[in-house]
Scaffold this active site. Structure first.
Site, mmCIF file in Angstrom:
data_model
loop_
_atom_site.group_PDB
_atom_site.id
_atom_site.type_symbol
_atom_site.label_atom_id
_atom_site.label_comp_id
_atom_site.label_asym_id
_atom_site.label_seq_id
_atom_site.Cartn_x
_atom_site.Cartn_y
_atom_site.Cartn_z
ATOM 1 N N ASN A 175 31.495 70.015 -42.113
ATOM 2 C CA ASN A 175 30.952 71.368 -42.107
ATOM 3 C C ASN A 175 30.148 71.554 -43.390
ATOM 4 O O ASN A 175 30.719 71.732 -44.456
ATOM 5 C CB ASN A 175 32.105 72.379 -42.019
ATOM 6 C CG ASN A 175 31.607 73.812 -42.025
ATOM 7 O OD1 ASN A 175 30.400 74.061 -42.021
ATOM 8 N ND2 ASN A 175 32.541 74.763 -42.027
ATOM 9 N N LYS A 216 28.334 73.988 -44.179
ATOM 10 C CA LYS A 216 28.241 75.408 -44.548
ATOM 11 C C LYS A 216 26.795 75.744 -44.937
ATOM 12 O O LYS A 216 25.868 75.252 -44.318
ATOM 13 C CB LYS A 216 29.257 75.724 -45.648
ATOM 14 C CG LYS A 216 30.689 75.327 -45.217
ATOM 15 C CD LYS A 216 31.759 75.842 -46.112
ATOM 16 C CE LYS A 216 33.118 75.378 -45.590
ATOM 17 N NZ LYS A 216 34.228 75.882 -46.394
ATOM 18 N N HIS A 249 35.977 80.142 -37.690
ATOM 19 C CA HIS A 249 36.146 79.727 -39.091
ATOM 20 C C HIS A 249 36.532 80.936 -39.935
ATOM 21 O O HIS A 249 36.019 82.035 -39.742
ATOM 22 C CB HIS A 249 34.857 79.087 -39.615
ATOM 23 C CG HIS A 249 35.074 78.349 -40.886
ATOM 24 N ND1 HIS A 249 35.227 79.003 -42.093
ATOM 25 C CD2 HIS A 249 35.228 77.023 -41.150
ATOM 26 C CE1 HIS A 249 35.447 78.097 -43.041
ATOM 27 N NE2 HIS A 249 35.455 76.891 -42.498
ATOM 28 N N GLU A 265 35.735 81.837 -42.777
ATOM 29 C CA GLU A 265 34.623 82.517 -43.463
ATOM 30 C C GLU A 265 33.907 83.476 -42.519
ATOM 31 O O GLU A 265 33.404 84.518 -42.951
ATOM 32 C CB GLU A 265 33.674 81.464 -44.066
ATOM 33 C CG GLU A 265 34.320 80.776 -45.267
ATOM 34 C CD GLU A 265 33.850 79.358 -45.523
ATOM 35 O OE1 GLU A 265 32.816 78.939 -44.977
ATOM 36 O OE2 GLU A 265 34.548 78.649 -46.293
ATOM 37 N N GLU A 282 43.083 75.282 -40.800
ATOM 38 C CA GLU A 282 42.476 75.407 -42.123
ATOM 39 C C GLU A 282 43.137 76.560 -42.863
ATOM 40 O O GLU A 282 42.710 77.720 -42.723
ATOM 41 C CB GLU A 282 40.978 75.674 -41.992
ATOM 42 C CG GLU A 282 40.217 74.595 -41.277
ATOM 43 C CD GLU A 282 38.743 74.564 -41.693
ATOM 44 O OE1 GLU A 282 38.338 73.540 -42.236
ATOM 45 O OE2 GLU A 282 38.043 75.560 -41.499
ATOM 46 N N GLY A 335 38.068 75.265 -50.152
ATOM 47 C CA GLY A 335 37.200 75.362 -51.326
ATOM 48 C C GLY A 335 37.924 75.606 -52.636
ATOM 49 O O GLY A 335 37.298 75.903 -53.653
ATOM 50 N N SER A 391 40.061 71.508 -48.666
ATOM 51 C CA SER A 391 40.089 70.636 -49.850
ATOM 52 C C SER A 391 40.491 69.203 -49.513
ATOM 53 O O SER A 391 41.166 68.550 -50.309
ATOM 54 C CB SER A 391 41.003 71.223 -50.939
ATOM 55 O OG SER A 391 40.511 72.468 -51.377
ATOM 56 N N GLY A 417 34.700 70.178 -45.706
ATOM 57 C CA GLY A 417 33.648 71.020 -46.285
ATOM 58 C C GLY A 417 32.991 70.304 -47.459
ATOM 59 O O GLY A 417 32.183 69.391 -47.280
ATOM 60 N N GLY A 418 33.378 70.684 -48.654
ATOM 61 C CA GLY A 418 32.718 70.196 -49.877
ATOM 62 C C GLY A 418 32.548 68.679 -49.932
ATOM 63 O O GLY A 418 31.481 68.187 -50.317
HETATM 64 P P1 13P Z 1 36.536 72.491 -48.099
HETATM 65 O O1 13P Z 1 36.699 71.071 -47.642
HETATM 66 O O2 13P Z 1 35.329 72.675 -48.988
HETATM 67 O O3 13P Z 1 37.786 73.058 -48.669
HETATM 68 O O4 13P Z 1 36.173 73.367 -46.793
HETATM 69 C C1 13P Z 1 36.974 73.224 -45.668
HETATM 70 C C2 13P Z 1 36.345 73.985 -44.568
HETATM 71 O O5 13P Z 1 36.291 75.187 -44.580
HETATM 72 C C3 13P Z 1 35.777 73.213 -43.454
HETATM 73 O O6 13P Z 1 35.423 74.041 -42.398
#
Ligand code: 13P
Length: 252
Positions: free
Chosen positions: A8, A10, A96, A98, A166, A172, A210, A231-232
């Site tokens: 992802n 983002k 998600h 977010e 998640e 994050g 994470s 994510g990151g």
């Molecule tokens: P991180 O891996 O940056 O914590 O993000 C996870 C996420 O929200 C994937 O959808």
């Protein structure tokens, strides 16, 4: 086969930054043993078509991070599930945290998104997870149950669904769920899916929050953790590839 890996991205990347990353990923995924593992990239919507066409003839799949139910219409700024499917995307994220948190997406909208996406032939990764205060208040299981039951039903097309656990407090933050916490939540989610009539032992339940090369091996070693929504660490080829290696080498 339950193993599934997803990236992802983002709201990251500018034009010109994507192809170098894709080139590195393609080099790995075109190896037969890598290509056999389903892997999906979720770029920002503005790059969706470009990424789809660049990845044609590779095993890497592409999805949208968001979509609006329906075909077309006066919904300024939105992109419909039908448009996403027509562009050649195979997946979409729904639920998600977010989107729930910053864009006030409520269960009714999420259910409409999920049902519509599946009707248009898209596969859905449905994301759920508790906040820190919900975990500290002992509400984790109740929250997961509610998020599953208010959006999924016996009419869900199970063969085009994956679920991502998640925990919001892990996204994050650099603080991942422990392998035990992840396993406990995933096993619970699998039970809930079975209660709804899903072929739960065939469904992929991904962990997100994470995920990094140094925690992926342990988290993926849990029996009910079938993959990751990254994510990151998906923004750099090196870290995403090493998370992929951890998943491919984990027990089935
Ligand atoms: P991180 O891996 O940056 O914590 O993000 C996870 C996420 O929200 C994937 O959808």
């Amino acid at each position: 086969m339950r193993k599934l890996l997803a990236a992802n991205w983002k709201m990251h990347f500018y034009p010109g930054e994507i192809k170098p990353l894709l080139n590195e990923l393609i080099t790995h995924w075109k190896k037969a043993e890598w290509g056999a593992h389903p892997t999906v990239l979720f770029p920002p919507m503005i790059y969706l078509r470009e990424v789809i066409s660049y990845l044609q003839d590779t095993p890497l799949q592409v999805g949208a991070q968001n979509g609006y139910p329906g075909e077309f219409g006066a919904f300024t700024g939105e992109v419909s599930m039908a448009q996403i499917a027509a562009c050649g995307a195979q997946w979409v994220l729904v639920g998600h945290s977010e989107r729930r948190q910053y864009f006030s997406e409520n269960p009714t909208l999420l259910r409409n998104k999920l049902v519509d996406a599946q009707q248009r032939g898209l596969q859905v990764i449905y994301c759920i997870g508790e906040t820190l205060s919900q975990r500290q208040g002992g509400e984790t299981f109740a929250v997961l149950r509610q998020q599953i039951e208010e959006v999924l039903s016996k009419d869900t097309k199970w063969n085009s669904l994956a679920v991502a656990y998640e925990p919001v407090w892990a996204i994050g933050t650099g603080i991942n769920a422990t392998p035990d916490q992840a396993q406990e939540a995933h096993a619970f989610i699998r039970t809930l899916l079975a209660e709804l009539g899903a072929p739960a032992d065939r469904l992929s339940i991904l962990y997100g929050g994470s995920l990094k090369p140094d925690n992926a091996v342990e988290i993926f070693s849990q029996p009910d953790v079938d993959g990751g929504l990254v994510g990151g660490a998906s923004l750099r080829a090196e870290t995403f590839i090493s998370i992929a290696e951890a998943l491919w080498n984990s027990p089935d």
